[in-house]
Design an enzyme around this catalytic site. Structure first.
Site, mmCIF file in Angstrom:
data_model
loop_
_atom_site.group_PDB
_atom_site.id
_atom_site.type_symbol
_atom_site.label_atom_id
_atom_site.label_comp_id
_atom_site.label_asym_id
_atom_site.label_seq_id
_atom_site.Cartn_x
_atom_site.Cartn_y
_atom_site.Cartn_z
ATOM 1 N N ARG A 38 0.862 -1.178 0.000
ATOM 2 C CA ARG A 38 0.000 0.000 0.000
ATOM 3 C C ARG A 38 0.900 1.231 0.000
ATOM 4 O O ARG A 38 1.909 1.278 0.712
ATOM 5 C CB ARG A 38 -0.910 0.045 1.239
ATOM 6 C CG ARG A 38 -2.113 -0.888 1.183
ATOM 7 C CD ARG A 38 -3.138 -0.500 0.104
ATOM 8 N NE ARG A 38 -4.250 -1.437 0.034
ATOM 9 C CZ ARG A 38 -4.309 -2.501 -0.775
ATOM 10 N NH1 ARG A 38 -3.321 -2.759 -1.614
ATOM 11 N NH2 ARG A 38 -5.369 -3.279 -0.779
ATOM 12 N N GLU A 60 -2.478 7.483 -5.019
ATOM 13 C CA GLU A 60 -2.801 6.801 -6.276
ATOM 14 C C GLU A 60 -4.250 6.955 -6.718
ATOM 15 O O GLU A 60 -4.553 6.807 -7.909
ATOM 16 C CB GLU A 60 -2.443 5.312 -6.198
ATOM 17 C CG GLU A 60 -3.315 4.484 -5.273
ATOM 18 C CD GLU A 60 -2.934 2.992 -5.286
ATOM 19 O OE1 GLU A 60 -1.739 2.682 -5.132
ATOM 20 O OE2 GLU A 60 -3.835 2.161 -5.442
ATOM 21 N N HIS A 64 -0.648 -0.383 -9.699
ATOM 22 C CA HIS A 64 -1.395 -1.349 -8.884
ATOM 23 C C HIS A 64 -1.851 -2.550 -9.709
ATOM 24 O O HIS A 64 -3.052 -2.868 -9.769
ATOM 25 C CB HIS A 64 -2.595 -0.651 -8.231
ATOM 26 C CG HIS A 64 -2.950 -1.264 -6.904
ATOM 27 N ND1 HIS A 64 -3.238 -0.529 -5.789
ATOM 28 C CD2 HIS A 64 -3.058 -2.562 -6.513
ATOM 29 C CE1 HIS A 64 -3.519 -1.337 -4.781
ATOM 30 N NE2 HIS A 64 -3.409 -2.579 -5.196
HETATM 31 P P1 NAI Z 1 -1.563 -11.217 5.190
HETATM 32 O O1 NAI Z 1 -2.600 -10.748 6.146
HETATM 33 O O2 NAI Z 1 -1.505 -12.660 4.816
HETATM 34 O O3 NAI Z 1 -0.111 -10.788 5.717
HETATM 35 C C1 NAI Z 1 0.205 -9.532 6.218
HETATM 36 C C2 NAI Z 1 1.297 -9.724 7.250
HETATM 37 O O4 NAI Z 1 1.758 -8.433 7.672
HETATM 38 C C3 NAI Z 1 0.808 -10.451 8.525
HETATM 39 O O5 NAI Z 1 1.636 -11.576 8.788
HETATM 40 C C4 NAI Z 1 0.895 -9.399 9.611
HETATM 41 O O6 NAI Z 1 1.239 -9.927 10.882
HETATM 42 C C5 NAI Z 1 2.037 -8.533 9.055
HETATM 43 N N1 NAI Z 1 2.153 -7.232 9.705
HETATM 44 C C6 NAI Z 1 1.214 -6.518 10.372
HETATM 45 N N2 NAI Z 1 1.757 -5.394 10.871
HETATM 46 C C7 NAI Z 1 3.070 -5.403 10.516
HETATM 47 C C8 NAI Z 1 4.157 -4.531 10.748
HETATM 48 N N3 NAI Z 1 4.035 -3.408 11.459
HETATM 49 N N4 NAI Z 1 5.350 -4.856 10.237
HETATM 50 C C9 NAI Z 1 5.531 -5.995 9.520
HETATM 51 N N5 NAI Z 1 4.535 -6.872 9.284
HETATM 52 C C10 NAI Z 1 3.320 -6.573 9.770
HETATM 53 O O7 NAI Z 1 -1.761 -10.309 3.889
HETATM 54 P P2 NAI Z 1 -1.249 -10.616 2.407
HETATM 55 O O8 NAI Z 1 -2.300 -11.361 1.650
HETATM 56 O O9 NAI Z 1 0.112 -11.161 2.455
HETATM 57 O O10 NAI Z 1 -1.245 -9.133 1.777
HETATM 58 C C11 NAI Z 1 -0.334 -8.153 2.229
HETATM 59 C C12 NAI Z 1 -0.720 -6.818 1.638
HETATM 60 O O11 NAI Z 1 -0.513 -6.839 0.234
HETATM 61 C C13 NAI Z 1 -2.208 -6.431 1.781
HETATM 62 O O12 NAI Z 1 -2.481 -5.865 3.046
HETATM 63 C C14 NAI Z 1 -2.390 -5.441 0.679
HETATM 64 O O13 NAI Z 1 -2.128 -4.146 1.182
HETATM 65 C C15 NAI Z 1 -1.312 -5.816 -0.340
HETATM 66 N N6 NAI Z 1 -1.862 -6.294 -1.611
HETATM 67 C C16 NAI Z 1 -1.453 -5.694 -2.767
HETATM 68 C C17 NAI Z 1 -1.952 -6.112 -4.003
HETATM 69 C C18 NAI Z 1 -1.514 -5.499 -5.293
HETATM 70 O O14 NAI Z 1 -2.172 -5.697 -6.323
HETATM 71 N N7 NAI Z 1 -0.415 -4.761 -5.340
HETATM 72 C C19 NAI Z 1 -2.968 -7.170 -4.072
HETATM 73 C C20 NAI Z 1 -3.256 -7.796 -2.793
HETATM 74 C C21 NAI Z 1 -2.739 -7.346 -1.613
#
Ligand code: NAI
Length: 327
Positions: free
Chosen positions: A232, A261, A293
């Site tokens: 993000r 964005e 994105h």
């Molecule tokens: P997820 O929920 O499986 O993993 C997110 C991880 O970040 C969790 O393990 C959580 O504990 C950790 N986290 C929370 N606070 C943190 C911090 N302060 N420092 C480090 N880690 C922390 O989510 P997933 O599926 O891996 O997605 C991650 C992100 O990717 C989403 O939140 C979204 O913003 C982004 N995304 C981007 C896309 C794109 O098209 N560019 C598409 C889908 C998701």
């Protein structure tokens, strides 16, 4: 079930129409985003379907509730754009698609690393113009480099697995404990910053993660390190990253997401004056790669998003609170 579908792109229409085989859903596709002005388009609908840059603020949710719309489905994983406290108060059920294809985003992050490193985008253009020189196309071996993964969830781990295949050393930071593959060494945030040659962000945008990459954290990074953000935009403080690029602290930057964005991404602005000096500055650096994105944008991911969203609509209608429910 009648659904107002905001920020609809042609590929959304195709993937959702394809999945809607029994015509159980009547979609009203709007290419504009959901906001205080456009919310009234949803009148007479049972639900709204939104994407990353649609803002379901408290005031938008109140207007939806006034239209008697009590279902909001997100066709994405991140939900920072929804006021969940307001949704709870108004009795609006919010569902998301927590995982559709972590590999899609992870592979895009890797594509950005390879492009920035080996400058294939520049080589492609050069050769098309008859320029076969190698000057200024020098890259580095990924093999043996330290790669820092911030956020060890589904996408972060899919990314780590690919980078391990390149022979990289994986450092990971995540405040939440979880079981990790043996090739990921868990470290604290500061150690990850100071020891990584490449850093990739894979954590959600939360009040605690907003601007986690700022002047202070950038100062801890290795001189000339590469930073990749497919998560993000607001994880990174834009003016601070511009300063770090100017001094060479950040050697290469790949961003699939950008703090401002909403006004830009998913739109063709090629004939418009872009009124955002920060993105123009970023676009001006030779060592910055920006994509709008598209990390999620694979056939597999779109089919999965459509399928899970239709199931979420069904569950929300029937009052079934699954793990995809946010309120
Ligand atoms: P997820 O929920 O499986 O993993 C997110 C991880 O970040 C969790 O393990 C959580 O504990 C950790 N986290 C929370 N606070 C943190 C911090 N302060 N420092 C480090 N880690 C922390 O989510 P997933 O599926 O891996 O997605 C991650 C992100 O990717 C989403 O939140 C979204 O913003 C982004 N995304 C981007 C896309 C794109 O098209 N560019 C598409 C889908 C998701």
């Amino acid at each position: 079930m009648k659904v107002a579908f905001y920020s609809a792109q042609p590929y959304d229409k195709s993937s959702f129409d394809e999945m809607n085989t029994e015509k159980a859903y009547h979609f009203l596709f709007f290419d504009i985003d959901l906001n205080d002005q456009t919310v009234r388009l949803a009148e007479s609908c049972d639900a709204v379907c939104i994407f990353v840059n649609d803002h379901a603020t408290a005031s938008v949710l109140e207007k939806l509730a006034a239209l008697n719309i009590k279902i909001v489905v997100l066709r994405c994983a991140g939900f920072n754009q929804v006021d969940l406290v307001a949704a709870e108060r108004l009795g609006i059920r919010v569902y998301r698609v927590p995982a559709y294809s972590p590999e899609a985003v992870a592979e895009h992050a890797v594509a950005m690393i390879l492009t920035l490193n080996r400058k294939t985008h520049k080589a492609y253009n050069r050769v098309r113009e008859g320029n076969f020189s190698l000057n200024r196309l020098m890259g580095f071996n990924l093999y043996g480099k330290n790669v820092g993964v911030i956020g060890l969830g589904k996408i972060g781990l899919a990314f780590a697995k690919i980078m391990y295949g390149f022979g990289c050393e994986l450092l990971g930071y995540d405040p939440v404990p979880s079981s990790l593959p043996a090739y990921v060494t868990k470290v604290d945030f500061e150690q990850l910053l100071s020891e990584s040659d490449i850093i990739s962000l894979h954590c959600p945008l939360l009040p605690s993660t907003k601007h986690m990459i700022n002047g202070e954290s950038l100062a801890l990074m290795k001189q000339g390190a590469m930073l990749i953000n497919t998560s993000r935009g607001a994880l990174v403080q834009t003016t601070d990253i511009i300063s770090a690029l100017k001094t060479g602290k950040v050697g290469q930057l790949g961003i699939d997401v950008y703090e401002q964005e909403e006004k830009l991404f998913f739109k063709d602005l090629s004939e418009h004056i872009i009124d955002d000096d920060d993105i123009l500055r970023l676009m001006g650096f030779p060592n910055v790669l920006i994509t709008s994105h598209q990390g999620f944008f694979t056939t597999e991911a779109l089919a999965e998003i459509a399928s899970i969203t239709l199931q979420n609509l069904q569950d929300a209608k029937n009052g079934i609170k699954t793990e995809n429910a946010l309120s």
